[in-house]
Design a protein around this motif. Structure first.
Motif, mmCIF file in Angstrom:
data_model
loop_
_atom_site.group_PDB
_atom_site.id
_atom_site.type_symbol
_atom_site.label_atom_id
_atom_site.label_comp_id
_atom_site.label_asym_id
_atom_site.label_seq_id
_atom_site.Cartn_x
_atom_site.Cartn_y
_atom_site.Cartn_z
ATOM 1 N N LEU A 86 0.832 -1.197 0.176
ATOM 2 C CA LEU A 86 0.083 0.174 0.013
ATOM 3 C C LEU A 86 0.849 1.259 -0.065
ATOM 4 N N ARG A 87 2.074 1.322 0.615
ATOM 5 C CA ARG A 87 2.686 2.494 0.831
ATOM 6 C C ARG A 87 3.460 2.457 -0.805
ATOM 7 N N LEU A 88 3.797 1.603 -1.392
ATOM 8 C CA LEU A 88 4.286 1.476 -2.746
ATOM 9 C C LEU A 88 3.280 2.246 -3.564
ATOM 10 N N GLU A 89 2.078 1.795 -3.389
ATOM 11 C CA GLU A 89 1.077 2.446 -4.616
ATOM 12 C C GLU A 89 1.009 3.590 -4.219
ATOM 13 N N ALA A 90 0.830 4.332 -3.031
ATOM 14 C CA ALA A 90 0.710 5.332 -2.539
ATOM 15 C C ALA A 90 1.962 6.510 -3.112
ATOM 16 N N MET A 91 3.146 5.860 -3.072
ATOM 17 C CA MET A 91 4.335 6.532 -3.552
ATOM 18 C C MET A 91 4.591 6.753 -5.183
ATOM 19 N N LEU A 92 3.798 5.572 -5.757
ATOM 20 C CA LEU A 92 3.798 5.502 -7.059
ATOM 21 C C LEU A 92 2.644 6.598 -7.637
ATOM 22 N N ASP A 93 1.729 6.449 -6.932
ATOM 23 C CA ASP A 93 0.492 7.589 -7.453
ATOM 24 C C ASP A 93 1.103 8.886 -7.112
ATOM 25 N N PHE A 94 1.928 9.092 -5.947
ATOM 26 C CA PHE A 94 2.445 10.545 -5.727
ATOM 27 C C PHE A 94 3.346 10.905 -6.812
ATOM 28 N N GLU A 95 4.597 9.801 -7.267
ATOM 29 C CA GLU A 95 5.322 10.205 -8.477
ATOM 30 C C GLU A 95 4.663 10.571 -9.669
ATOM 31 N N VAL A 96 3.526 9.780 -10.133
ATOM 32 C CA VAL A 96 2.928 10.208 -11.262
ATOM 33 C C VAL A 96 2.229 11.185 -11.421
ATOM 34 N N ALA A 97 1.578 11.591 -10.240
ATOM 35 C CA ALA A 97 1.022 12.998 -10.216
ATOM 36 C C ALA A 97 1.953 14.051 -10.213
ATOM 37 N N ALA A 98 3.075 13.886 -9.727
ATOM 38 C CA ALA A 98 4.081 14.827 -9.525
ATOM 39 C C ALA A 98 4.655 15.324 -10.908
ATOM 40 N N HIS A 99 4.888 13.843 -11.886
ATOM 41 C CA HIS A 99 5.572 14.150 -13.027
ATOM 42 C C HIS A 99 4.332 14.224 -14.159
ATOM 43 N N ALA A 100 3.166 14.464 -13.916
ATOM 44 C CA ALA A 100 2.190 14.612 -15.010
ATOM 45 C C ALA A 100 2.286 16.060 -15.526
ATOM 46 N N PRO A 101 2.291 16.047 -16.818
ATOM 47 C CA PRO A 101 2.292 17.332 -17.474
ATOM 48 C C PRO A 101 1.088 18.435 -17.032
ATOM 49 N N GLY A 102 1.601 19.594 -16.656
ATOM 50 C CA GLY A 102 0.412 20.515 -16.316
ATOM 51 C C GLY A 102 0.051 20.637 -14.843
ATOM 52 N N ILE A 103 0.737 19.596 -13.838
ATOM 53 C CA ILE A 103 0.415 19.603 -12.587
ATOM 54 C C ILE A 103 1.547 19.931 -11.850
ATOM 55 N N ASP A 104 1.422 20.793 -11.049
ATOM 56 C CA ASP A 104 2.636 21.375 -10.140
ATOM 57 C C ASP A 104 2.421 20.769 -8.758
ATOM 58 N N ALA A 105 3.441 20.047 -8.358
ATOM 59 C CA ALA A 105 3.638 19.186 -7.106
ATOM 60 C C ALA A 105 4.710 19.705 -6.184
ATOM 61 N N PRO A 106 4.527 20.982 -5.399
ATOM 62 C CA PRO A 106 5.410 21.732 -4.938
ATOM 63 C C PRO A 106 6.054 20.665 -3.779
ATOM 64 N N GLY A 107 5.587 19.824 -3.086
ATOM 65 C CA GLY A 107 6.087 19.104 -2.029
ATOM 66 C C GLY A 107 6.857 17.869 -2.388
ATOM 67 N N PHE A 108 7.061 17.639 -3.679
ATOM 68 C CA PHE A 108 7.631 16.525 -4.015
ATOM 69 C C PHE A 108 9.010 16.491 -3.796
ATOM 70 N N GLU A 109 9.830 17.569 -4.033
ATOM 71 C CA GLU A 109 11.438 17.688 -3.795
ATOM 72 C C GLU A 109 11.670 17.667 -2.228
ATOM 73 N N GLU A 110 10.661 18.402 -1.454
ATOM 74 C CA GLU A 110 10.678 18.424 -0.117
ATOM 75 C C GLU A 110 10.681 17.046 0.373
ATOM 76 N N TYR A 111 9.683 16.091 -0.050
ATOM 77 C CA TYR A 111 9.366 15.054 0.438
ATOM 78 C C TYR A 111 10.741 14.166 0.349
ATOM 79 N N TYR A 112 11.006 14.053 -0.796
ATOM 80 C CA TYR A 112 12.418 13.178 -1.208
ATOM 81 C C TYR A 112 13.732 13.621 -0.275
ATOM 82 N N SER A 113 13.682 14.902 -0.397
ATOM 83 C CA SER A 113 15.177 15.031 0.455
ATOM 84 C C SER A 113 14.788 14.946 2.155
ATOM 85 N N GLU A 114 13.723 14.966 2.501
ATOM 86 C CA GLU A 114 13.370 14.599 3.950
ATOM 87 C C GLU A 114 13.615 12.827 4.043
#
Length: 125
Positions: A86-114
C-alpha cells in the motif's frame, strides 16, 4: 426410543433432523413423550440430551475460535507485506501525479529530501 421395534417410534431421519434442530435451538421436548411411562428411560434421555447439547455447543464454539485464530494468523503474517504494498502504491501515485504534465507538485522535492535525511534511521524487518 432409538431402537424400539414399535411402529410409533421415529425413523432414523427424524432423529437426525431433531438433533440438528436441537443444535439450532429449536428444542421440542414432545420428542421424549414416548418415554413418559418409563421414568428411568426419560431421565436418561434428558441426561443424554443435555450432554449432547452442551458438548455440541462447546465443539461449535471451539471451531469458531479456531477459525478466528487462523484468520488472525494469516492477517498477521501478511500485514507487513500488505503495508509495504500500500505504501508503494501511494508513492507511485504521488510520483505519477508529480510528473504529470500541467500539474505542479510543490512538496515532491521536499518529500524526497526528507526521505534522504532519514535514510536508514528506521528499518523494516
Amino acid at each position: 426410543v432409538l431402537f424400539s421395534a414399535d411402529a410409533a417410534s421415529p425413523s432414523y431421519g427424524a432423529i437426525v433432523e431433531t438433533q440438528l434442530l436441537w443444535l439450532l435451538g429449536n428444542i421440542d421436548f414432545d420428542f421424549f413423550g414416548s418415554l413418559a411411562d418409563a421414568p428411568v428411560l426419560l431421565n436418561t434421555a434428558y441426561a443424554f440430551f443435555w450432554v449432547y447439547t452442551s458438548l455440541s455447543v462447546f465443539v461449535m464454539l471451539n471451531l469458531l475460535i479456531a477459525i478466528f485464530n487462523s484468520t488472525y494468523e494469516r492477517v498477521a503474517v501478511e500485514s507487513e507485506a500488505e503495508w509495504l504494498w500500500l505504501r508503494l502504491e501511494a508513492m507511485l501515485d504521488f510520483e505519477v501525479a508529480a510528473h504529470a504534465p500541467g500539474i505542479d507538485a510543490p512538496g515532491f522535492e521536499e518529500y524526497y529530501s526528507e526521505l534522504r535525511e532519514r535514510n536508514k534511521q528506521r528499518a523494516v524487518r
